[in-house]
Motif scaffolding. Sequence first.
Motif, mmCIF file in Angstrom:
data_model
loop_
_atom_site.group_PDB
_atom_site.id
_atom_site.type_symbol
_atom_site.label_atom_id
_atom_site.label_comp_id
_atom_site.label_asym_id
_atom_site.label_seq_id
_atom_site.Cartn_x
_atom_site.Cartn_y
_atom_site.Cartn_z
ATOM 1 N N ASP A 1 13.063 5.204 0.334
ATOM 2 C CA ASP A 1 12.031 6.243 0.329
ATOM 3 C C ASP A 1 11.307 6.301 1.675
ATOM 4 O O ASP A 1 11.058 7.379 2.227
ATOM 5 N N ILE A 2 10.965 5.126 2.189
ATOM 6 C CA ILE A 2 10.262 5.069 3.475
ATOM 7 C C ILE A 2 11.126 5.664 4.577
ATOM 8 O O ILE A 2 10.639 6.465 5.403
ATOM 9 N N LEU A 3 12.395 5.315 4.618
ATOM 10 C CA LEU A 3 13.269 5.797 5.686
ATOM 11 C C LEU A 3 13.444 7.310 5.641
ATOM 12 O O LEU A 3 13.417 7.978 6.679
ATOM 13 N N MET A 4 13.589 7.866 4.447
ATOM 14 C CA MET A 4 13.749 9.310 4.340
ATOM 15 C C MET A 4 12.455 10.034 4.730
ATOM 16 O O MET A 4 12.486 11.000 5.499
ATOM 17 N N GLU A 5 11.331 9.549 4.229
ATOM 18 C CA GLU A 5 10.066 10.245 4.472
ATOM 19 C C GLU A 5 9.612 10.116 5.924
ATOM 20 O O GLU A 5 9.041 11.056 6.483
ATOM 21 N N ASP B 1 0.813 -1.216 0.000
ATOM 22 C CA ASP B 1 0.000 0.000 0.000
ATOM 23 C C ASP B 1 0.850 1.271 0.000
ATOM 24 O O ASP B 1 0.291 2.377 0.055
ATOM 25 N N LEU B 2 2.176 1.110 -0.035
ATOM 26 C CA LEU B 2 3.071 2.265 0.069
ATOM 27 C C LEU B 2 3.869 2.500 -1.208
ATOM 28 O O LEU B 2 4.815 3.274 -1.212
ATOM 29 N N ARG B 3 3.481 1.839 -2.292
ATOM 30 C CA ARG B 3 4.246 1.991 -3.534
ATOM 31 C C ARG B 3 4.036 3.359 -4.175
ATOM 32 O O ARG B 3 4.964 3.916 -4.751
ATOM 33 N N ASP B 4 2.838 3.869 -4.091
ATOM 34 C CA ASP B 4 2.534 5.189 -4.662
ATOM 35 C C ASP B 4 3.040 6.267 -3.704
ATOM 36 O O ASP B 4 2.613 6.328 -2.550
ATOM 37 N N ALA B 5 3.929 7.120 -4.175
ATOM 38 C CA ALA B 5 4.594 8.091 -3.293
ATOM 39 C C ALA B 5 3.605 9.041 -2.633
ATOM 40 O O ALA B 5 3.722 9.320 -1.427
ATOM 41 N N SER B 6 2.646 9.538 -3.370
ATOM 42 C CA SER B 6 1.727 10.517 -2.787
ATOM 43 C C SER B 6 0.834 9.865 -1.733
ATOM 44 O O SER B 6 0.580 10.444 -0.672
ATOM 45 N N LEU B 7 0.352 8.642 -2.010
ATOM 46 C CA LEU B 7 -0.468 7.937 -1.023
ATOM 47 C C LEU B 7 0.353 7.585 0.215
ATOM 48 O O LEU B 7 -0.126 7.693 1.347
ATOM 49 N N ARG B 8 1.587 7.157 -0.017
ATOM 50 C CA ARG B 8 2.477 6.802 1.088
ATOM 51 C C ARG B 8 2.720 7.997 1.994
ATOM 52 O O ARG B 8 2.605 7.903 3.219
ATOM 53 N N GLN B 9 3.040 9.107 1.392
ATOM 54 C CA GLN B 9 3.345 10.300 2.190
ATOM 55 C C GLN B 9 2.114 10.789 2.948
ATOM 56 O O GLN B 9 2.230 11.272 4.084
ATOM 57 N N ALA B 10 0.943 10.629 2.349
ATOM 58 C CA ALA B 10 -0.288 11.020 3.045
ATOM 59 C C ALA B 10 -0.537 10.113 4.253
ATOM 60 O O ALA B 10 -0.954 10.585 5.324
ATOM 61 N N LYS B 11 -0.289 8.823 4.104
ATOM 62 C CA LYS B 11 -0.441 7.891 5.226
ATOM 63 C C LYS B 11 0.514 8.248 6.365
ATOM 64 O O LYS B 11 0.124 8.260 7.536
ATOM 65 N N PHE B 12 1.756 8.538 6.011
ATOM 66 C CA PHE B 12 2.750 8.863 7.039
ATOM 67 C C PHE B 12 2.376 10.169 7.755
ATOM 68 O O PHE B 12 2.500 10.267 8.974
ATOM 69 N N LYS B 13 1.904 11.143 6.979
ATOM 70 C CA LYS B 13 1.525 12.432 7.574
ATOM 71 C C LYS B 13 0.351 12.242 8.530
ATOM 72 O O LYS B 13 0.316 12.831 9.628
#
Length: 622
Positions: free
Chosen positions: A408-412, A368-380
């Motif tokens: 990507d995950i570690l940086m974000e 569920d974290l492959r899409d950068a925009s969706l991933r970043q929204a989840k993390f936020k």
Amino acid sequence: MSLIILLITCPPVLFALGNVIVYSPDKQVRLEVFNKAGALSYNIQYKNKAVINASALHISVDKSVLTNHATITGNSTYSINESYPWYGAHSLAVNHFNGAKIKLQHGKISYQLDVRVFNDAAAFSFIIPGNKNDKRIPDETTEFNVPAGSTIWYHDLNGHYEGQHTKKSIDSISAGQWIAPPATFKLPGNAGYASITEADLKNYAGMALQSAGQGKLVLQLADHHPISHPYELRYSKDDIARVSKPAAINGTITTPWRVVMIGSDLNTLVNCDAVHNLCPPPDKKYFPDGILTSWIKPGRAVWQYLDGAGDKTVNNMKEYSRLAAELGFEHNILEGFWEKWSDDEIKDLTSYSKQKGVDIWVWMHSKDLRDASLRQAKFKRCHDLGISGLKIDFFDNEAKEVVDLYQDILMETAQLHLMVDFHGSNKPTGQLRTWPNELTREAVKGMESSRLADRATHSTTLPFTRFLAGPAEYTPVHFGERRKNTTWTNQIASAVILTAPVLTYAASPQHLLENPGGDIIKSIPSTWNETIVLQPSAIGELAVFARRKGNTWFLAVMNGAQPKNIQISLSFLKASAKCSSLTDDPDNTGALKTQNSVVKPTDVVSLSLGTGGGYVARFNLQ
């Protein structure tokens, strides 16, 4: 005559007649690079005995083999001697090596082999320059020729990095056998131990080893690996086809470090810092105080999954946080059921837990974290809800696209001050140094594996194999049927030995509190100042660890499948100490005995250990 003088005085790097020899600072380890029958090759020695016999170095770019008929044209030498804070076997990592950047020429292509030799390891990495718009495909089949008569412990790739080790003579491993790093072997004639793995894996596919027979292990990148059962289970045929293709790299190609850890004994291997030393230090932009940055919080965790009590409600997770606080634990890890809750419910839990000094972690599926925009929204969203850490699962493959996702995950998450625990993951490669927000990863057949019958042999193998690459979330300590052929005391000892900066317990907090060993369980830390692997530790047979946190020492023993009588010197204590100990009940593996005493450094502990037996002692220095 000048060469003889050079050999006697033994400078850090020798360059003569097209050969380069790099010595460790203590001169006991040496790595030599040379040409043999037109192939660039290397060997590694420790105390003048072979660790890796002459082996071909092999890298190609776009199917052009750069290491055949390559010429060594020179080298530039360098060295580092530094230390830095660390969460591992000890609290201060030492990075001391001699290095050489060996200049190589293949036709019109100039490139380098970077070599570093430590007192307890040797490592090398290829650097092939390229323009930023270049898109090239590398491949490697470098060999590791292990000396005949060595004994190796390994597991295959069927479960990715969640395997059970086999012990064999290196000479008896048939061609085609897959071996997941780290691959630990004992050299013949009691010449020491070594373990092969990789470090600083990024912008590249992960490596495993494949036997070519007769002791020859060959490096293979992820597109050559068999697809693991977990990946087949969770991903589509299109995904499998994609990760089975070789990956292109833009610009300069820098391979991960190929590392051989080396030591005369198991204590040296366990305390080896080479894997994380080979990774860059943390970026102060994200981690102003490095690994000691305030929002990086090692600690112990409760977890409602393997020994779950109650339902999966906010109120029950509040109770878990309350019990975590009663234990003195710092974290509460939630599985996927949290995703059904509203934002207000989650905020209620995180707010309540923080009042108790407990951080909330939540589970996510990496798909569920492959899409950068969706991933970043989840993390936020997690950050805004007061969640402190993410447990991200089901990677199950080492293709470059998966390795890139880790980065990507570690940086974000670092940008949002979120800690990370990777599950269903590949082996660690030391990047906890670069990204200290990654506090652990699984990559181990842990307590979740309910069918593992011989847990005694497995848990005494892991400290000297998988754990050499970095911490693992084994989720130690279970008092029920999952412990199989181990005792309660062995289970508590596993929290001392199979450790991680975030140490997640399998047993429910209520069972931890109720156990007669609860007082000692509460006091076991998740990070250590010092570790000593004591005699008579033996891979797959016995693990005896003395570990210190501040002025408190812990002595932990896990026995394998064979009963044995052992004696352990307390000479690691520098003064008399108050001792609280846990021993097996000989009549009941699901019980234990407690004792308090005063001991001296001259004392010896005598133990009679049954199958899967254990011992734990806490020494408070007087």
